[in-house]
Design a protein around this motif. Structure first.
Motif, short mmCIF file in Angstrom:
data_model
loop_
_atom_site.label_atom_id
_atom_site.label_comp_id
_atom_site.label_asym_id
_atom_site.label_seq_id
_atom_site.Cartn_x
_atom_site.Cartn_y
_atom_site.Cartn_z
N PHE A 101 -23.33 -18.56 2.08
CA PHE A 101 -22.91 -18.39 3.37
C PHE A 101 -21.78 -17.61 3.79
O PHE A 101 -20.73 -17.80 3.23
CB PHE A 101 -22.62 -19.94 4.05
CG PHE A 101 -22.16 -20.05 5.46
CD1 PHE A 101 -22.85 -19.42 6.46
CD2 PHE A 101 -20.88 -20.36 5.70
CE1 PHE A 101 -22.44 -19.44 7.75
CE2 PHE A 101 -20.38 -20.37 6.94
CZ PHE A 101 -21.01 -19.96 8.22
N THR A 102 -21.95 -16.68 4.47
CA THR A 102 -20.42 -15.78 5.12
C THR A 102 -20.61 -15.69 6.40
O THR A 102 -21.65 -15.64 7.25
CB THR A 102 -20.99 -14.45 4.65
OG1 THR A 102 -21.00 -14.35 3.06
CG2 THR A 102 -19.92 -13.43 5.10
N TYR A 103 -19.19 -15.79 6.96
CA TYR A 103 -19.04 -15.97 8.37
C TYR A 103 -18.20 -14.77 8.82
O TYR A 103 -17.05 -14.82 8.21
CB TYR A 103 -18.27 -17.28 8.73
CG TYR A 103 -17.84 -17.57 10.05
CD1 TYR A 103 -18.93 -17.79 11.24
CD2 TYR A 103 -16.63 -17.20 10.57
CE1 TYR A 103 -18.39 -18.08 12.58
CE2 TYR A 103 -16.14 -17.44 11.99
CZ TYR A 103 -17.11 -17.95 12.83
OH TYR A 103 -16.81 -18.01 14.12
N ILE A 104 -18.48 -14.04 9.73
CA ILE A 104 -17.43 -12.98 10.20
C ILE A 104 -17.43 -12.80 11.61
O ILE A 104 -18.67 -12.63 12.24
CB ILE A 104 -18.05 -11.57 9.39
CG1 ILE A 104 -17.97 -11.66 8.06
CG2 ILE A 104 -17.11 -10.47 10.12
CD1 ILE A 104 -18.46 -10.49 7.38
N THR A 105 -16.31 -12.81 12.23
CA THR A 105 -16.23 -12.68 13.58
C THR A 105 -15.18 -11.62 13.97
O THR A 105 -14.06 -11.22 13.05
CB THR A 105 -15.78 -14.12 14.25
OG1 THR A 105 -15.78 -13.80 15.73
CG2 THR A 105 -14.68 -14.67 13.96
N ASP A 106 -14.90 -11.07 15.04
CA ASP A 106 -14.07 -10.01 15.46
C ASP A 106 -13.84 -8.97 14.52
O ASP A 106 -12.92 -8.74 13.85
CB ASP A 106 -12.61 -10.84 15.88
CG ASP A 106 -12.77 -11.78 16.90
OD1 ASP A 106 -13.47 -12.44 17.26
OD2 ASP A 106 -11.68 -11.63 17.63
N ALA A 107 -14.96 -8.32 14.28
CA ALA A 107 -14.97 -7.05 13.42
C ALA A 107 -15.73 -5.87 13.79
O ALA A 107 -16.59 -6.06 14.81
CB ALA A 107 -15.73 -7.51 11.94
#
Length: 253
Positions: free
Chosen positions: A165-171
């Motif tokens: 699982f990978t979580y990326i925000t504000d990119a």
């Protein structure tokens, strides 16, 4: 692993104060978005990624009884402003709450919440432990975590990979080197602010392009503004493996 979307909105949330657009007037619960945050339950540990201004409301809504650590992606207020409310977990668990973030972010927290860190603190203020992390894998109470270094315009922001699982925000930019850390994830969460280009966030088409390259089994979009459109309408426009996240959605990975 269970992942619950505590909030999926942008810095203003949805509805936006004073706005009369069709999204802000929508009666669909999926168009009501608190500031972005997730709860990750893995093994017997509960981790929060980002504690924004809606943190208290999110904890009450999901009836969260335990938090073992908080990870921060970056220092912007919509990701950190709820830090004071970790006091409830101090009282219930009798622990100082571990906070994990880049040293720059920890420095900012010490400035913004200076009353927590004075030599002679007022009774009842939050109690925390600061854990600086760098752009390399680390162990969080027995759970291996890999930071993903992305850019929010010119500001470095951490995404996190935990197992598949990978979580990326504000990119709005992920280098090829950092993408290699993500590849193989079965589930990816990525920000998509709106359809039009933005200086510091992926647009919808840009986010889909990144996800098509990374090719997870399933992807979810978050950090969504009212400008993206109605949830029900936008979902019909997405590739089959991509969905819009919404507040309260829970995934088992």
């Amino acid at each position: 692993m269970k992942v619950t979307f505590l909030g999926t909105g942008t810095s203003q949330g949805v509805p936006v104060i004073g706005c009369e657009c069709e999204v802000c007037r929508s009666l669909d619960y999926r168009d009501k978005r608190l500031r972005v945050s997730i709860l990750v339950e893995v093994g017997n540990k509960n981790f929060i990624i980002d504690a924004g201004p809606d943190f208290r409301q999110q904890m009450l809504r999901e009836r969260v009884k335990r938090v073992d650590a908080v990870l921060f992606t970056h220092e912007h207020k919509d990701h950190t402003a709820g830090l004071d409310d970790i006091r409830a977990f101090n009282f219930m668990q009798h622990i100082d709450m571990p906070l994990y973030a880049d040293q720059r972010v920890l420095n900012q927290l010490q400035q913004e919440f200076s009353y927590i860190f004075t030599n002679h603190t007022y009774p009842g203020v939050p109690r925390v432990e600061l854990h600086p992390i760098q752009n390399q894998p680390f162990d969080l109470q027995g759970v291996p975590i890999t930071p993903i270094n992305v850019l929010h315009h010119r500001l470095p922001v951490f995404g996190f990979r935990i197992g598949d699982f990978t979580y990326i925000t504000d990119a709005n930019y992920i280098s090829e080197e950092e993408k290699e850390k993500i590849r193989g994830s079965k589930v990816i969460i990525l920000n998509a602010l709106r359809k039009e280009p933005h200086i510091s966030h992926f647009s919808l088409s840009e986010a889909i392009s990144v996800l098509e390259d990374l090719a997870p089994e399933q992807a979810y979009l978050t950090h969504i503004s009212h400008l993206l459109g109605l949830h029900q309408r936008v979902e019909k426009e997405l590739p089959s493996f991509v969905k819009l996240a919404y507040d309260g959605l829970a995934l088992t990975i």
